[in-house]
Design an enzyme around this catalytic site. Structure first.
Site, PDB file in Angstrom:
ATOM      1  N   ASP A  34       0.896  -1.103  -0.122  1.00  0.00           N
ATOM      2  CA  ASP A  34      -0.160  -0.011   0.220  1.00  0.00           C
ATOM      3  C   ASP A  34       0.814   1.228   0.004  1.00  0.00           C
ATOM      4  OD1 ASP A  34      -1.279  -2.181   1.877  1.00  0.00           O
ATOM      5  OD2 ASP A  34      -3.177  -0.915   1.036  1.00  0.00           O
ATOM      6  N   ASN A  74      -7.883  -9.299   0.684  1.00  0.00           N
ATOM      7  CA  ASN A  74      -8.641  -8.078   0.949  1.00  0.00           C
ATOM      8  C   ASN A  74     -10.104  -8.772   0.822  1.00  0.00           C
ATOM      9  OD1 ASN A  74      -6.618  -6.431   1.173  1.00  0.00           O
ATOM     10  ND2 ASN A  74      -6.478  -6.000  -1.061  1.00  0.00           N
ATOM     11  N   ASP A  88      -0.590  -3.881  -4.496  1.00  0.00           N
ATOM     12  CA  ASP A  88      -1.459  -2.601  -4.547  1.00  0.00           C
ATOM     13  C   ASP A  88      -0.978  -1.798  -5.467  1.00  0.00           C
ATOM     14  OD1 ASP A  88      -1.811  -2.855  -0.741  1.00  0.00           O
ATOM     15  OD2 ASP A  88      -2.946  -3.823  -2.342  1.00  0.00           O
TER      16      ASP A  88
HETATM   17  O1  RIB Z   1      -3.666 -10.098  -1.054  1.00  0.00           O
HETATM   18  C1  RIB Z   1      -2.888  -8.945  -1.117  1.00  0.00           C
HETATM   19  C2  RIB Z   1      -3.404  -7.697  -0.656  1.00  0.00           C
HETATM   20  O2  RIB Z   1      -3.552  -8.000   0.932  1.00  0.00           O
HETATM   21  C3  RIB Z   1      -2.617  -6.379  -0.649  1.00  0.00           C
HETATM   22  O3  RIB Z   1      -3.568  -5.474  -0.691  1.00  0.00           O
HETATM   23  C4  RIB Z   1      -1.856  -6.412   0.723  1.00  0.00           C
HETATM   24  O4  RIB Z   1      -1.674  -4.919   1.175  1.00  0.00           O
HETATM   25  C5  RIB Z   1      -2.992  -6.946   1.659  1.00  0.00           C
HETATM   26  O5  RIB Z   1      -3.813  -6.022   2.072  1.00  0.00           O
HETATM   27 CA    CA Z   2      -3.266  -3.645   1.071  1.00  0.00          CA
END
Ligand code: RIB
Ligand code: CA
Length: 325
Positions: A14, A162, A229
């Protein structure tokens, strides 16, 4: 420059999304959500990153601490207890905004034309904004997400982190009618953090380059060394970096083994790049079969990222880091 709101859970990758967006887009604000780490930590991390690159003019709005349906799971095994372990950083000099992230998203989208949303954490804030003001779905130019996967997950065999953290939120988003651009792990696995990549950052010798290298020193050892990200934001900045397929995607909520899966209908693969990752090519279309037939698909609703120009991505990222004085 495209106007962007970045909803994130920093998170090492991120952090790169923030650094790319702050320089190459009109970053109206950063909103944070519980995910990689707990909300206070990811919010602090967002402030730290913006301070590192000298962009304390960009406001940070804390959002939801976690999903409404289940307790938050975090990814401390990947990002460390702080959510961004590795670099030695000083506490941020400024505080986040007092306004809630969801209020910022709704007020900004309803008052400003041509806003693009990008979510690189769980979709809890985005779903909450849709609940508060459904009309944002037709007002935004697009929603780019890092999440899901066209045919596999990473947190489970079926689900990416996520989406897995808050599948109900993802379901709400994918059924909202928003124009969705999905950067799943099928794409981000093409974006590895290699030793060469890290050293090229470190050799820049400036704060942003060294910070990026230190982030990756830790992240690469966490066993998930892909800049997930950053790929989503890079797609907004430079659309030709990614080839996509326009497909139907839905979210599994109930499967014992598949909860949180982004179920992607690959049967009618219509890709802009015939060399896309998978060799499923078909001249059939989702609606070639008549109503009621098991072979009839559902209307595509998502631009699914399939192929990354990795050298082009690396060039964009290094140029961006270099430009931070
Ligand atoms: O699976 C990868 C995602 O999950 C990315 O956004 C990482 O930062 C975590 O949030
Ligand atoms: Ca992330």
């Amino acid at each position: 420059m495209r106007k962007l709101i970045l909803d994130c859970d920093p998170g090492h990758d991120d952090a790169f999304a923030i650094m790319l967006a702050a320089q190459n887009l009109d970053l109206l604000g950063v909103t944070t959500v519980g995910g990689n780490g707990y909300l206070p930590n990811v919010t602090r991390n967002a402030l730290v990153v913006l301070e590192k690159i000298g962009r304390t003019d960009i406001p940070v709005y804390p959002g939801h601490a976690g999903p409404s349906t289940k307790p938050l799971i975090i990814a401390a095994n990947v990002h460390g207890e702080s959510g961004m372990d590795g670099p030695v950083v000083t506490p941020p000099k400024r505080q986040p905004e007092t306004k809630h992230a969801v209020d910022f998203i709704v007020e900004t989208v309803m008052s400003t034309d041509h806003v693009t949303l990008c979510a690189t954490g769980p979709l809890t804030n985005i779903a909450s904004a849709l609940n508060k003001e459904p009309r944002i779905a037709e007002r935004v130019d697009a929603l780019y997400i890092m999440g899901g996967g066209a045919y596999a997950g990473n947190w489970t065999p079926a689900a990416e982190f996520n989406i897995y953290v808050d599948p109900e939120a993802a379901y709400k988003v994918f059924h909202s009618g928003m124009p969705i651009y999905m950067v799943g792990v099928n794409l981000t696995r093409q974006c590895p953090v290699t030793p060469t990549f890290i050293e090229n950052m470190r050799k820049l010798g400036n704060i942003a380059g060294v910070f990026g290298a230190e982030l990756c020193d830790f992240f690469a050892n966490g066993g998930d060394a892909h800049l997930h990200d950053a790929c989503a934001v890079a797609w907004i900045i430079q659309p030709n970096l990614i080839k996509d397929a326009f497909l139907h995607v839905d979210i599994e909520l109930d499967g014992t083994l598949t909860r949180g899966m982004t179920v992607t209908d690959l049967r009618f693969l219509q890709t802009s790049n015939p060399e896309a990752d998978i060799d499923l090519t078909s001249t059939k279309k989702w609606n070639d079969s008549k109503e009621g037939s098991p072979f009839r698909g559902k209307e595509p609703n998502t631009h699914v990222a399939m192929r990354l120009d990795y050298p082009g991505f690396c060039e964009l990222l290094l140029k961006t880091l270099r430009n931070y004085n």
